[in-house]
Design a protein around this motif. Structure first.
Motif, mmCIF file in Angstrom:
data_model
loop_
_atom_site.group_PDB
_atom_site.id
_atom_site.type_symbol
_atom_site.label_atom_id
_atom_site.label_comp_id
_atom_site.label_asym_id
_atom_site.label_seq_id
_atom_site.Cartn_x
_atom_site.Cartn_y
_atom_site.Cartn_z
ATOM 1 N N GLU A 97 6.746 -33.149 -9.278
ATOM 2 C CA GLU A 97 7.449 -32.412 -10.326
ATOM 3 C C GLU A 97 6.513 -32.001 -11.457
ATOM 4 O O GLU A 97 6.733 -30.969 -12.103
ATOM 5 C CB GLU A 97 8.618 -33.245 -10.833
ATOM 6 C CG GLU A 97 9.682 -33.435 -9.757
ATOM 7 C CD GLU A 97 10.838 -34.312 -10.209
ATOM 8 O OE1 GLU A 97 10.867 -34.711 -11.391
ATOM 9 O OE2 GLU A 97 11.722 -34.587 -9.374
ATOM 10 N N ASP A 98 5.478 -32.788 -11.703
ATOM 11 C CA ASP A 98 4.493 -32.375 -12.708
ATOM 12 C C ASP A 98 3.787 -31.093 -12.280
ATOM 13 O O ASP A 98 3.470 -30.241 -13.122
ATOM 14 C CB ASP A 98 3.459 -33.481 -12.933
ATOM 15 C CG ASP A 98 3.950 -34.549 -13.897
ATOM 16 O OD1 ASP A 98 5.048 -34.399 -14.467
ATOM 17 O OD2 ASP A 98 3.236 -35.555 -14.064
ATOM 18 N N TYR A 99 3.529 -30.958 -10.985
ATOM 19 C CA TYR A 99 2.867 -29.739 -10.512
ATOM 20 C C TYR A 99 3.793 -28.532 -10.665
ATOM 21 O O TYR A 99 3.363 -27.459 -11.121
ATOM 22 C CB TYR A 99 2.436 -29.893 -9.062
ATOM 23 C CG TYR A 99 1.630 -28.717 -8.558
ATOM 24 C CD1 TYR A 99 0.415 -28.376 -9.146
ATOM 25 C CD2 TYR A 99 2.086 -27.928 -7.505
ATOM 26 C CE1 TYR A 99 -0.320 -27.286 -8.697
ATOM 27 C CE2 TYR A 99 1.354 -26.846 -7.045
ATOM 28 C CZ TYR A 99 0.155 -26.524 -7.647
ATOM 29 O OH TYR A 99 -0.571 -25.447 -7.212
ATOM 30 N N TYR A 100 5.056 -28.711 -10.305
ATOM 31 C CA TYR A 100 6.019 -27.627 -10.499
ATOM 32 C C TYR A 100 6.123 -27.253 -11.983
ATOM 33 O O TYR A 100 6.176 -26.072 -12.339
ATOM 34 C CB TYR A 100 7.401 -28.034 -9.986
ATOM 35 C CG TYR A 100 7.503 -28.238 -8.496
ATOM 36 C CD1 TYR A 100 6.530 -27.767 -7.623
ATOM 37 C CD2 TYR A 100 8.597 -28.908 -7.944
ATOM 38 C CE1 TYR A 100 6.629 -27.946 -6.256
ATOM 39 C CE2 TYR A 100 8.712 -29.100 -6.576
ATOM 40 C CZ TYR A 100 7.739 -28.618 -5.733
ATOM 41 O OH TYR A 100 7.850 -28.818 -4.388
ATOM 42 N N ALA A 101 6.153 -28.281 -12.835
ATOM 43 C CA ALA A 101 6.252 -28.039 -14.273
ATOM 44 C C ALA A 101 5.026 -27.288 -14.789
ATOM 45 O O ALA A 101 5.136 -26.390 -15.635
ATOM 46 C CB ALA A 101 6.422 -29.362 -15.018
ATOM 47 N N LEU A 102 3.849 -27.650 -14.273
ATOM 48 C CA LEU A 102 2.623 -26.950 -14.668
ATOM 49 C C LEU A 102 2.716 -25.470 -14.342
ATOM 50 O O LEU A 102 2.385 -24.612 -15.166
ATOM 51 C CB LEU A 102 1.416 -27.568 -13.953
ATOM 52 C CG LEU A 102 0.082 -26.817 -14.133
ATOM 53 C CD1 LEU A 102 -0.403 -26.938 -15.576
ATOM 54 C CD2 LEU A 102 -0.968 -27.322 -13.150
ATOM 55 N N LEU A 103 3.164 -25.143 -13.145
ATOM 56 C CA LEU A 103 3.247 -23.742 -12.736
ATOM 57 C C LEU A 103 4.248 -22.979 -13.595
ATOM 58 O O LEU A 103 4.024 -21.814 -13.950
ATOM 59 C CB LEU A 103 3.624 -23.655 -11.256
ATOM 60 C CG LEU A 103 2.589 -24.225 -10.277
ATOM 61 C CD1 LEU A 103 3.089 -24.119 -8.852
ATOM 62 C CD2 LEU A 103 1.246 -23.525 -10.408
ATOM 63 N N ASN A 104 5.374 -23.612 -13.923
ATOM 64 C CA ASN A 104 6.352 -22.942 -14.780
ATOM 65 C C ASN A 104 5.799 -22.698 -16.178
ATOM 66 O O ASN A 104 5.980 -21.615 -16.750
ATOM 67 C CB ASN A 104 7.631 -23.776 -14.868
ATOM 68 C CG ASN A 104 8.539 -23.576 -13.658
ATOM 69 O OD1 ASN A 104 8.374 -22.624 -12.892
ATOM 70 N ND2 ASN A 104 9.499 -24.464 -13.480
ATOM 71 N N LEU A 105 5.121 -23.702 -16.730
ATOM 72 C CA LEU A 105 4.608 -23.588 -18.093
ATOM 73 C C LEU A 105 3.388 -22.663 -18.179
ATOM 74 O O LEU A 105 3.262 -21.863 -19.117
ATOM 75 C CB LEU A 105 4.230 -24.975 -18.623
ATOM 76 C CG LEU A 105 5.384 -25.925 -18.945
ATOM 77 C CD1 LEU A 105 4.852 -27.336 -19.190
ATOM 78 C CD2 LEU A 105 6.158 -25.434 -20.164
ATOM 79 N N ARG A 106 2.503 -22.774 -17.200
ATOM 80 C CA ARG A 106 1.244 -22.032 -17.244
ATOM 81 C C ARG A 106 1.371 -20.617 -16.697
ATOM 82 O O ARG A 106 0.807 -19.658 -17.251
ATOM 83 C CB ARG A 106 0.173 -22.786 -16.458
ATOM 84 C CG ARG A 106 -1.226 -22.216 -16.558
ATOM 85 C CD ARG A 106 -2.144 -22.859 -15.522
ATOM 86 N NE ARG A 106 -1.746 -22.507 -14.162
ATOM 87 C CZ ARG A 106 -2.265 -23.071 -13.062
ATOM 88 N NH1 ARG A 106 -3.172 -24.035 -13.175
ATOM 89 N NH2 ARG A 106 -1.852 -22.687 -11.864
ATOM 90 N N ASP A 107 2.112 -20.479 -15.585
ATOM 91 C CA ASP A 107 2.144 -19.209 -14.857
ATOM 92 C C ASP A 107 3.497 -18.519 -14.882
ATOM 93 O O ASP A 107 3.637 -17.431 -14.319
ATOM 94 C CB ASP A 107 1.742 -19.432 -13.395
ATOM 95 C CG ASP A 107 0.393 -20.117 -13.250
ATOM 96 O OD1 ASP A 107 -0.419 -20.005 -14.191
ATOM 97 O OD2 ASP A 107 0.169 -20.775 -12.215
ATOM 98 N N GLY A 108 4.492 -19.176 -15.440
ATOM 99 C CA GLY A 108 5.832 -18.599 -15.377
ATOM 100 C C GLY A 108 6.464 -18.750 -14.013
ATOM 101 O O GLY A 108 7.381 -18.000 -13.653
ATOM 102 N N GLY A 109 5.968 -19.708 -13.208
ATOM 103 C CA GLY A 109 6.504 -19.946 -11.869
ATOM 104 C C GLY A 109 5.520 -19.531 -10.785
ATOM 105 O O GLY A 109 4.302 -19.611 -10.967
ATOM 106 N N VAL A 110 6.044 -19.048 -9.686
ATOM 107 C CA VAL A 110 5.230 -18.613 -8.547
ATOM 108 C C VAL A 110 5.561 -17.161 -8.236
ATOM 109 O O VAL A 110 6.708 -16.841 -7.907
ATOM 110 C CB VAL A 110 5.498 -19.490 -7.305
ATOM 111 C CG1 VAL A 110 4.675 -18.996 -6.115
ATOM 112 C CG2 VAL A 110 5.179 -20.946 -7.596
#
Length: 323
Positions: A13-26
């Motif tokens: 979940e930390d990895y998913y959270a990183l992508l949402n915060l840093r990249d706006g998702g996938v």
């Protein structure tokens, strides 16, 4: 949530959270996910799956984190056309995608791990031919997970000429005194394979020490080889060896980025002290593979679109993460 596996979901979940915060998702699509506490109970796992599979427009992927639940979901997920990811666990013969097109036991499997453990024992004995006449005790969690390698061990015993005895331990595994007396006093094995889960692992190491069985003759599965499995055993764990398929530690750029961005924003999913532990990193790797499969699917079916279960299955099947 009440097991060492919280580390796994912390990393995932930390990895998913990183992508949402840093990249706006996938690919422009925000990631959403659902948790469900199963208590490692297959019936509860099925209930969770049925309750959540259509939520938020429908599941793209399911991760049971339980061999028993994985077995129970194979037919259901196949009918629902939802990909099942079981990284390093689950039903090993589901590796044959011709028969199980919706199940992905990726990276490695229990059968492969079992072979590695037997080869390790052989190397310590001076060669695979030296296994002839040896005795191995298989101490296993009495569940689908625990039983997964019994047929393989029996075949390997015939192939290499060693004797194997199987010793089930009922969940959760706190009472092993009588079992270890049988192992150490009656069977007197040269080696013990520890196929444990949760509190069963440190309990086994403590009981082995109590009956005088050396820890350096015990080889564990990768669900018996994390900090949570050995620290509670104290000195009884010294010398013990367990299988693994990835590194531990926080000295990786990605983990440092998670600490800076996710934990810096107060969005972490686990205690910062557990970041970089074995189970945390396993969850992180699981997240990486999931997302790369999702990116693969988006390249074919459309960046900026949420992926369906069928599209995610294609992404998993065509995933290539070689440099």
């Amino acid at each position: 949530q009440n097991s060492p596996f919280t580390g796994f979901f912390g990393g995932l979940e930390d990895y998913y959270a990183l992508l949402n915060l840093r990249d706006g998702g996938v690919g422009g699509v925000k990631l959403t996910w659902e948790e469900c506490e199963t208590g490692y109970n297959s019936d509860r796992g099925v209930e969770c799956y049925e309750r959540l599979k259509n939520k938020g427009g429908g599941a793209t992927l399911v991760q049971p984190l339980s061999t028993g639940i994985t077995y129970r979901l194979i037919e259901r997920a196949t009918a629902d056309k939802i990909a099942v990811m079981s990284m390093g666990y689950g039903r090993t013969d589901a590796s044959d995608g011709r028969v199980f097109p919706w199940v992905f036991p990726i990276v490695t499997s229990y059968w492969s791990q079992n072979t590695a453990k037997i080869m390790y024992i052989g190397s310590k004995e001076g060669g695979m031919d030296k296994l002839k006449g040896k005795k191995i005790a298989n101490l296993y969690h009495e569940s689908s997970y625990g039983k997964e390698t019994i047929p393989i061990l029996d075949l390997q015993a015939k192939k290499y000429g060693f004797t194997v005895n199987h010793y089930p331990v009922p969940h959760p595994g706190l009472d092993q005194k009588a079992t270890w007396l049988q192992i150490a006093r009656r069977f007197k094995p040269d080696w013990v394979i520890l196929r444990g889960w949760g509190v069963m692992n440190p309990t086994a190491l403590k009981e082995a020490a109590r009956v005088g069985f050396p820890a350096n003759r015990i080889v564990g599965v990768w669900w018996s080889g994390a900090e949570e499995d050995v620290i509670p055993a104290g000195k009884a764990a010294v010398g013990y060896v367990a299988a693994g398929f990835h590194p531990s530690g926080a000295d990786f750029p990605l983990i440092q980025e998670i600490l800076d961005i996710v934990y810096g924003a107060g969005k972490g999913n686990i205690s910062p002290q557990r970041v970089g532990t074995i189970y945390y990193n396993r969850g992180l790797i699981s997240g990486i593979i999931t997302i790369e499969a999702m990116r693969t699917a988006q390249k074919k079916f459309g960046t900026g679109k949420p992926m369906t279960g069928e599209q995610m299955r294609w992404g998993m099947e065509n995933l290539d993460i070689n440099p």
